[in-house]
Design a protein around this motif. Structure first.
Motif, PDB file in Angstrom:
ATOM      1  N   GLY A  83       0.776  -1.231   0.000  1.00 48.74           N
ATOM      2  CA  GLY A  83       0.000   0.000   0.000  1.00 48.74           C
ATOM      3  C   GLY A  83       0.802   1.272   0.000  1.00 48.74           C
ATOM      4  O   GLY A  83       0.232   2.359   0.054  1.00 48.74           O
ATOM      5  N   GLY A  84       2.143   1.157   0.001  1.00 49.91           N
ATOM      6  CA  GLY A  84       2.964   2.351  -0.149  1.00 49.91           C
ATOM      7  C   GLY A  84       3.828   2.780   1.014  1.00 49.91           C
ATOM      8  O   GLY A  84       4.889   3.365   0.803  1.00 49.91           O
ATOM      9  N   PRO A  85       3.427   2.550   2.288  1.00 46.46           N
ATOM     10  CA  PRO A  85       4.260   3.039   3.388  1.00 46.46           C
ATOM     11  C   PRO A  85       5.587   2.297   3.496  1.00 46.46           C
ATOM     12  O   PRO A  85       5.733   1.148   3.058  1.00 46.46           O
ATOM     13  CB  PRO A  85       3.399   2.776   4.633  1.00 46.46           C
ATOM     14  N   GLN A  86       6.548   2.961   4.119  1.00 48.49           N
ATOM     15  CA  GLN A  86       7.805   2.347   4.519  1.00 48.49           C
ATOM     16  C   GLN A  86       7.706   2.013   6.002  1.00 48.49           C
ATOM     17  O   GLN A  86       7.165   2.801   6.780  1.00 48.49           O
ATOM     18  CB  GLN A  86       8.969   3.308   4.286  1.00 48.49           C
ATOM     19  N   TYR A  87       8.236   0.857   6.407  1.00 46.91           N
ATOM     20  CA  TYR A  87       8.093   0.426   7.793  1.00 46.91           C
ATOM     21  C   TYR A  87       9.453   0.193   8.432  1.00 46.91           C
ATOM     22  O   TYR A  87      10.371  -0.328   7.806  1.00 46.91           O
ATOM     23  CB  TYR A  87       7.256  -0.853   7.872  1.00 46.91           C
ATOM     24  N   VAL A  88       9.524   0.586   9.717  1.00 47.17           N
ATOM     25  CA  VAL A  88      10.740   0.442  10.502  1.00 47.17           C
ATOM     26  C   VAL A  88      10.360  -0.133  11.861  1.00 47.17           C
ATOM     27  O   VAL A  88       9.347   0.272  12.447  1.00 47.17           O
ATOM     28  CB  VAL A  88      11.442   1.806  10.695  1.00 47.17           C
ATOM     29  N   ARG A  89      11.175  -1.059  12.351  1.00 53.79           N
ATOM     30  CA  ARG A  89      10.932  -1.567  13.702  1.00 53.79           C
ATOM     31  C   ARG A  89      11.612  -0.633  14.702  1.00 53.79           C
ATOM     32  O   ARG A  89      12.804  -0.325  14.580  1.00 53.79           O
ATOM     33  CB  ARG A  89      11.469  -2.987  13.853  1.00 53.79           C
ATOM     34  N   GLY A  90      10.842  -0.165  15.662  1.00 53.89           N
ATOM     35  CA  GLY A  90      11.382   0.747  16.656  1.00 53.89           C
ATOM     36  C   GLY A  90      10.319   1.115  17.661  1.00 53.89           C
ATOM     37  O   GLY A  90       9.179   0.633  17.584  1.00 53.89           O
ATOM     38  N   VAL A  91      10.678   1.983  18.604  1.00 57.63           N
ATOM     39  CA  VAL A  91       9.758   2.371  19.670  1.00 57.63           C
ATOM     40  C   VAL A  91       9.520   3.871  19.635  1.00 57.63           C
ATOM     41  O   VAL A  91      10.359   4.642  19.148  1.00 57.63           O
ATOM     42  CB  VAL A  91      10.298   1.951  21.060  1.00 57.63           C
ATOM     43  N   ALA A  92       8.399   4.271  20.178  1.00 58.07           N
ATOM     44  CA  ALA A  92       8.019   5.686  20.172  1.00 58.07           C
ATOM     45  C   ALA A  92       8.984   6.530  20.991  1.00 58.07           C
ATOM     46  O   ALA A  92       9.146   7.730  20.728  1.00 58.07           O
ATOM     47  CB  ALA A  92       6.602   5.840  20.722  1.00 58.07           C
ATOM     48  N   GLU A  93       9.640   5.919  21.971  1.00 52.70           N
ATOM     49  CA  GLU A  93      10.531   6.667  22.849  1.00 52.70           C
ATOM     50  C   GLU A  93      11.890   6.965  22.224  1.00 52.70           C
ATOM     51  O   GLU A  93      12.683   7.729  22.803  1.00 52.70           O
ATOM     52  CB  GLU A  93      10.736   5.891  24.162  1.00 52.70           C
ATOM     53  N   ALA A  94      12.178   6.393  21.067  1.00 55.39           N
ATOM     54  CA  ALA A  94      13.468   6.627  20.393  1.00 55.39           C
ATOM     55  C   ALA A  94      13.256   6.490  18.893  1.00 55.39           C
ATOM     56  O   ALA A  94      13.652   5.491  18.280  1.00 55.39           O
ATOM     57  CB  ALA A  94      14.528   5.644  20.901  1.00 55.39           C
ATOM     58  N   LEU A  95      12.626   7.481  18.283  1.00 53.48           N
ATOM     59  CA  LEU A  95      12.284   7.401  16.866  1.00 53.48           C
ATOM     60  C   LEU A  95      13.544   7.521  16.005  1.00 53.48           C
ATOM     61  O   LEU A  95      14.347   8.432  16.198  1.00 53.48           O
ATOM     62  CB  LEU A  95      11.292   8.502  16.499  1.00 53.48           C
ATOM     63  N   PRO A  96      13.721   6.607  15.054  1.00 57.64           N
ATOM     64  CA  PRO A  96      14.961   6.572  14.267  1.00 57.64           C
ATOM     65  C   PRO A  96      14.947   7.505  13.055  1.00 57.64           C
ATOM     66  O   PRO A  96      15.243   7.084  11.924  1.00 57.64           O
ATOM     67  CB  PRO A  96      15.043   5.101  13.845  1.00 57.64           C
ATOM     68  N   TRP A  97      14.586   8.789  13.275  1.00 58.45           N
ATOM     69  CA  TRP A  97      14.603   9.790  12.211  1.00 58.45           C
ATOM     70  C   TRP A  97      15.225  11.072  12.741  1.00 58.45           C
ATOM     71  O   TRP A  97      15.178  11.350  13.945  1.00 58.45           O
ATOM     72  CB  TRP A  97      13.186  10.065  11.697  1.00 58.45           C
ATOM     73  N   ARG A  98      15.739  11.860  11.836  1.00 57.98           N
ATOM     74  CA  ARG A  98      16.326  13.140  12.206  1.00 57.98           C
ATOM     75  C   ARG A  98      15.248  14.155  12.569  1.00 57.98           C
ATOM     76  O   ARG A  98      14.088  14.017  12.172  1.00 57.98           O
ATOM     77  CB  ARG A  98      17.177  13.685  11.049  1.00 57.98           C
ATOM     78  N   ALA A  99      15.647  15.181  13.268  1.00 65.00           N
ATOM     79  CA  ALA A  99      14.732  16.257  13.629  1.00 65.00           C
ATOM     80  C   ALA A  99      14.149  16.891  12.370  1.00 65.00           C
ATOM     81  O   ALA A  99      14.842  17.070  11.368  1.00 65.00           O
ATOM     82  CB  ALA A  99      15.463  17.310  14.460  1.00 65.00           C
ATOM     83  N   GLY A 100      12.854  17.198  12.436  1.00 62.38           N
ATOM     84  CA  GLY A 100      12.193  17.866  11.331  1.00 62.38           C
ATOM     85  C   GLY A 100      11.986  17.013  10.097  1.00 62.38           C
ATOM     86  O   GLY A 100      11.871  17.543   8.989  1.00 62.38           O
TER      87      GLY A 100
END
Length: 241
Positions: A83-100
């Motif tokens: 359906g189009g999304p990209q998925y990553v395994r991780g937790v809300a308390e340490a999101l694996p993306w840069r600021a902004g």
């Protein structure tokens, strides 16, 4: 969040609450996603599960949609359903993306399972651009507190909605289906709103929608409480300094 419990019960969730099976998602939650995330270009779904909200955002035309979840069994099905999304395994308390990295974040029925939730809110604020939107959908902190429910008092001939201990934090194991027990964390609403504000996420819209018709058809015992919302929606905007 108890990752082990969600791994164990991922199949139950997928059967009962996704792919058109649940009227609350179909008639209420997903239309709210349509309403509040239309026009967003880079969207993160935190606690995405098997991806139904993320897929819905993709269908709205967003250019980039990402989902993050700690549960491998949920992400495996999310990737299968595509359906189009990209998925990553991780937790809300340490999101694996840069600021902004995103102009919108959505969290649907997740923060009531996250402890502590404050770290997750801080991370959501960090990955949002200034002026970005955060859409939070919660089990209603006031009207769905532990031990709340519809009561029929035959002695007094009254019917009323009983509220549990609203101002006290609570951790409860609830059997949501035969053999399926999940942890729910209750906090009063002011704790969510103040935490959002501390991280520059200011409420610009709030909604308390009534239970949808399809849910009431499946849960006739709830019909007497049809004016009691099960859901709270907070739409916030990251403050531009």
């Amino acid at each position: 969040m108890s990752e082990e419990a969600w791994e164990t019960h991922a199949g139950w969730w997928q059967r009962e609450y996704t792919d058109g099976a649940d009227p609350e998602y179909e008639e209420q939650l997903l239309p709210l996603v349509d309403r509040h995330l239309a026009g967003a270009e880079r969207v993160l779904d935190v606690g995405c599960g098997e991806g139904q909200v993320a897929r819905r955002v993709c269908a709205l035309g967003a250019g980039l949609v990402a989902g993050v979840d700690p549960t491998a069994a949920q992400l495996a099905v999310a990737r299968e359903r595509g359906g189009g999304p990209q998925y990553v395994r991780g937790v809300a308390e340490a999101l694996p993306w840069r600021a902004g990295s995103f102009d919108a974040v959505v969290v649907s029925l997740v923060l009531e399972h996250v402890d502590p939730f404050e770290t997750a809110v801080a991370e959501i604020a960090r990955v949002l651009v200034p002026g970005g939107k955060f859409v939070l959908l919660l089990n209603h902190p006031l009207l769905q507190t532990p031990d709340s429910g519809f009561v029929i008092d035959h002695d007094l001939g009254e019917q009323y909605w009983r509220l549990g201990a609203y101002l006290r934090d609570d951790r409860a194991m609830e059997e949501v289906a035969p053999g399926v027990e999940l942890t729910f964390l209750h906090r009063p609403l002011y704790r969510y709103v103040n935490c959002l504000a501390e991280h520059g996420l200011l409420v610009e819209h709030m909604d308390e929608p009534p239970p949808p018709a399809g849910f009431l058809e499946l849960a006739p015992e709830y019909a007497h409480a049809a004016t009691i919302p099960r859901l709270l929606v907070l739409v916030t905007r990251k403050h531009v300094s």
